[in-house]
Design a protein around this motif. Structure first.
Motif: not given
Length: 109
Positions: A30, A34-35, A40-42, A44-45, A48, A64, A67, A71
């Protein structure tokens, strides 16, 4: 920030039971992963959630899904992802995932 805010979700669940795994979770997964700036976090979500559905990792899916909403993914988009995956990962995996999503989304309201 007070001490309670600095405690991660993983630390709240496991305390000091597995400190090395918690360190990897907080600092590498995380933190570093994740950084990353390449996705983007979107995105990555979305990846995932798809991987968790495909691997039938239901223990991590509820977290998730929520999460992913943080995002920018909507409940409708997440339900569509699960429906789409039914044809690629298998119907039972998608049915398990959609039941988890239903529970996760209903508990938020």
């Amino acid at each position: 920030m007070d001490k309670e805010e600095k405690i991660s979700a993983a630390q709240k669940m496991l305390g000091d039971f597995a400190p090395k795994l918690l360190g990897y979770t907080d600092n590498i997964l995380f933190g570093d992963l994740w950084e990353g700036k390449e996705l983007s976090r979107r995105e990555r979500s979305l990846i995932t959630v798809a991987a968790l559905v495909a691997g039938e990792h239901s223990g991590q899916l509820k977290f998730h899904l929520n999460y992913a909403k943080e995002h920018g993914l909507t409940e409708e988009e997440l339900k569509e992802v699960i429906t789409h995956l039914a044809f690629y990962t298998g119907w039972p995996k998608a049915m398990t995932a959609i039941m988890i999503a239903k529970e996760a989304f209903e508990n938020e309201k």
